[in-house]
Motif scaffolding. Structure first.
Motif, mmCIF file in Angstrom:
data_model
loop_
_atom_site.group_PDB
_atom_site.id
_atom_site.type_symbol
_atom_site.label_atom_id
_atom_site.label_comp_id
_atom_site.label_asym_id
_atom_site.label_seq_id
_atom_site.Cartn_x
_atom_site.Cartn_y
_atom_site.Cartn_z
ATOM 1 N N UNK A 115 0.823 -1.241 -0.037
ATOM 2 C CA UNK A 115 0.084 -0.204 0.121
ATOM 3 C C UNK A 115 1.074 1.126 0.099
ATOM 4 N N UNK A 116 1.963 1.299 0.832
ATOM 5 C CA UNK A 116 2.858 2.392 1.149
ATOM 6 C C UNK A 116 3.448 2.659 -0.456
ATOM 7 N N UNK A 117 4.082 1.416 -1.009
ATOM 8 C CA UNK A 117 4.750 1.556 -2.247
ATOM 9 C C UNK A 117 3.776 1.958 -3.451
ATOM 10 N N UNK A 118 2.808 1.317 -3.541
ATOM 11 C CA UNK A 118 2.145 1.306 -4.912
ATOM 12 C C UNK A 118 0.973 2.580 -4.749
ATOM 13 N N UNK A 119 0.468 2.916 -3.532
ATOM 14 C CA UNK A 119 -0.458 3.796 -3.400
ATOM 15 C C UNK A 119 -0.309 5.264 -2.856
ATOM 16 N N UNK A 120 0.526 5.068 -1.525
ATOM 17 C CA UNK A 120 0.896 6.474 -1.077
ATOM 18 C C UNK A 120 2.087 6.893 -1.884
ATOM 19 N N UNK A 121 3.131 6.545 -1.886
ATOM 20 C CA UNK A 121 4.558 6.961 -2.408
ATOM 21 C C UNK A 121 4.108 7.518 -3.729
ATOM 22 N N UNK A 122 3.435 6.973 -4.823
ATOM 23 C CA UNK A 122 3.243 7.424 -6.221
ATOM 24 C C UNK A 122 2.678 8.811 -6.091
ATOM 25 N N UNK A 123 1.880 9.132 -5.144
ATOM 26 C CA UNK A 123 1.350 10.517 -4.901
ATOM 27 C C UNK A 123 0.374 10.867 -3.430
ATOM 28 N N UNK A 124 1.409 11.179 -2.678
ATOM 29 C CA UNK A 124 0.994 11.372 -1.457
ATOM 30 C C UNK A 124 0.189 12.643 -1.042
ATOM 31 N N UNK A 125 0.308 13.602 -2.159
ATOM 32 C CA UNK A 125 -0.499 14.552 -1.956
ATOM 33 C C UNK A 125 -1.854 14.599 -1.966
ATOM 34 N N UNK A 126 -2.299 13.600 -2.805
ATOM 35 C CA UNK A 126 -3.922 13.471 -2.684
ATOM 36 C C UNK A 126 -4.441 12.789 -1.201
ATOM 37 N N UNK A 127 -3.458 12.237 -0.635
ATOM 38 C CA UNK A 127 -4.129 11.927 0.747
ATOM 39 C C UNK A 127 -3.782 12.926 1.794
ATOM 40 N N UNK A 128 -2.769 13.724 1.505
ATOM 41 C CA UNK A 128 -2.662 14.990 2.325
ATOM 42 C C UNK A 128 -3.603 15.956 2.253
ATOM 43 N N UNK A 129 -4.340 16.003 1.031
ATOM 44 C CA UNK A 129 -5.319 16.905 0.544
ATOM 45 C C UNK A 129 -6.729 16.373 0.881
ATOM 46 N N UNK A 130 -6.772 15.029 1.270
ATOM 47 C CA UNK A 130 -8.156 14.330 1.257
ATOM 48 C C UNK A 130 -8.883 15.025 2.350
ATOM 49 N N UNK A 131 -8.487 15.355 3.558
ATOM 50 C CA UNK A 131 -9.215 15.971 4.449
ATOM 51 C C UNK A 131 -10.039 17.459 4.118
ATOM 52 N N UNK A 132 -9.225 18.055 3.536
ATOM 53 C CA UNK A 132 -9.922 19.339 2.770
ATOM 54 C C UNK A 132 -10.755 18.908 1.783
ATOM 55 N N UNK A 133 -10.528 18.140 0.907
ATOM 56 C CA UNK A 133 -11.442 17.816 -0.045
ATOM 57 C C UNK A 133 -12.920 17.161 0.548
ATOM 58 N N UNK A 134 -12.528 16.604 1.678
ATOM 59 C CA UNK A 134 -14.009 16.048 2.360
ATOM 60 C C UNK A 134 -14.643 17.265 3.099
ATOM 61 N N UNK A 135 -14.144 18.208 3.425
ATOM 62 C CA UNK A 135 -14.579 19.413 4.037
ATOM 63 C C UNK A 135 -15.223 20.207 3.094
ATOM 64 N N UNK A 136 -14.815 20.428 1.798
ATOM 65 C CA UNK A 136 -15.189 20.948 0.536
ATOM 66 C C UNK A 136 -16.554 20.299 0.161
ATOM 67 N N UNK A 137 -16.660 18.863 0.133
ATOM 68 C CA UNK A 137 -17.797 18.521 -0.233
ATOM 69 C C UNK A 137 -18.809 18.326 0.684
ATOM 70 N N UNK A 138 -18.451 18.455 2.160
ATOM 71 C CA UNK A 138 -19.655 18.417 3.119
ATOM 72 C C UNK A 138 -20.196 19.970 3.087
#
Length: 257
Positions: free
Chosen positions: A208-231
């Motif tokens: 998961x770290x190698x294939x999901x997080x490492x290629x694009x960690x920014x998407x998970x860093x911004x995930x909480x902000x995106x959830x707030x925008x949607x709410x």
């Protein structure tokens, strides 16, 4: 005259046996040809794997300067990595509250695939000085031997006195499936996974770290902000016609009057 039917019966049987022998021979020849074709397919698959490996090796080298540049930019953002990990559903399930405290000292994550790629990879975590352990870096490596058998090794963590989270959560009886459940069971520590090299074949977190997080960690860093925008957008959709906020619809007032 009585012997003639017997002769005819034997002749019929011989013809039937001959047809079976012909069919068996044709079937055997077809199987042999299929096997020859399959060998050619396998040869092409091996050739494709070799060429794909060369392409992956080429682009892994080309990506390295960009990974380095990204790490330099990430270093300017406080708590980037702990936020990215906490926002990832699978990793978050393995983080207890004290793990998150440790991850606030995490400054850099690196994933390095070995030169031949197929043989494994290495994940390195960089920490600034903290109250939990003395290591500045800890690494976990995943290897595949020539027979494809997986194994892993990890850096021994030099825990400070009374701060060993692996022992602490093992003593508390952490859940075997490592699921976060604050009400029923105390989860194991993330560092239990890090230190456990008993069965690399079922280790999904490294992948998961190698294939999901490492290629694009920014998407998970911004995930909480995106959830707030949607709410926030959902809240806008739920606004009614009561502009005055007094809970009374103006049309109803007109009808009552």
């Amino acid at each position: 005259m009585a012997a003639q039917p017997k002769v005819a019966k034997v002749e019929g049987k011989n013809k039937k046996d001959a047809s079976f022998e012909t069919a068996d021979k044709e079937q055997q020849e077809a199987i042999e040809k299929i096997d020859e074709v399959q060998n050619e397919i396998d040869r092409l698959n091996e050739q494709a794997s070799d060429e794909i490996l060369k392409v992956e090796q080429k682009y892994n080298k080309l990506r390295q300067p960009f990974f380095q540049k990204r790490s330099e930019m990430i270093a300017k953002i406080p708590n980037f990595w702990v936020t990215a990990f906490v926002n990832h559903p699978q990793v978050s399930a393995l983080l207890n509250d004290e793990d998150e405290e440790v991850f606030h000292f995490l400054t850099k994550v690196e994933v390095q695939e070995f030169d031949d790629i197929k043989s494994g990879y290495k994940i390195t975590f960089h920490f600034k000085e903290n109250e939990f352990f003395k290591n500045q870096t800890i690494s976990k490596e995943f290897h595949l031997n020539e027979t494809g058998e997986p194994s892993s090794i990890s850096t021994p963590i030099n825990w400070k006195n009374g701060k060993d989270l692996v022992k602490k959560y093992a003593a508390k009886g952490g859940s075997g499936d490592r699921k976060r459940n604050h009400e029923d069971q105390q989860p194991e520590s993330f560092f239990s996974w890090f230190s456990d090299n008993s069965d690399a074949g079922v280790d999904e977190l490294g992948e998961v770290i190698k294939d999901d997080i490492w290629p694009n960690p920014l998407q998970y860093y911004l995930a909480s902000e995106m959830d707030e925008d949607h709410s926030g957008e959902e809240g806008d959709d739920g606004v009614d016609d009561d502009e005055d906020g007094d809970g009374v619809d103006e049309d109803d007032d007109e009808e009552d009057s």
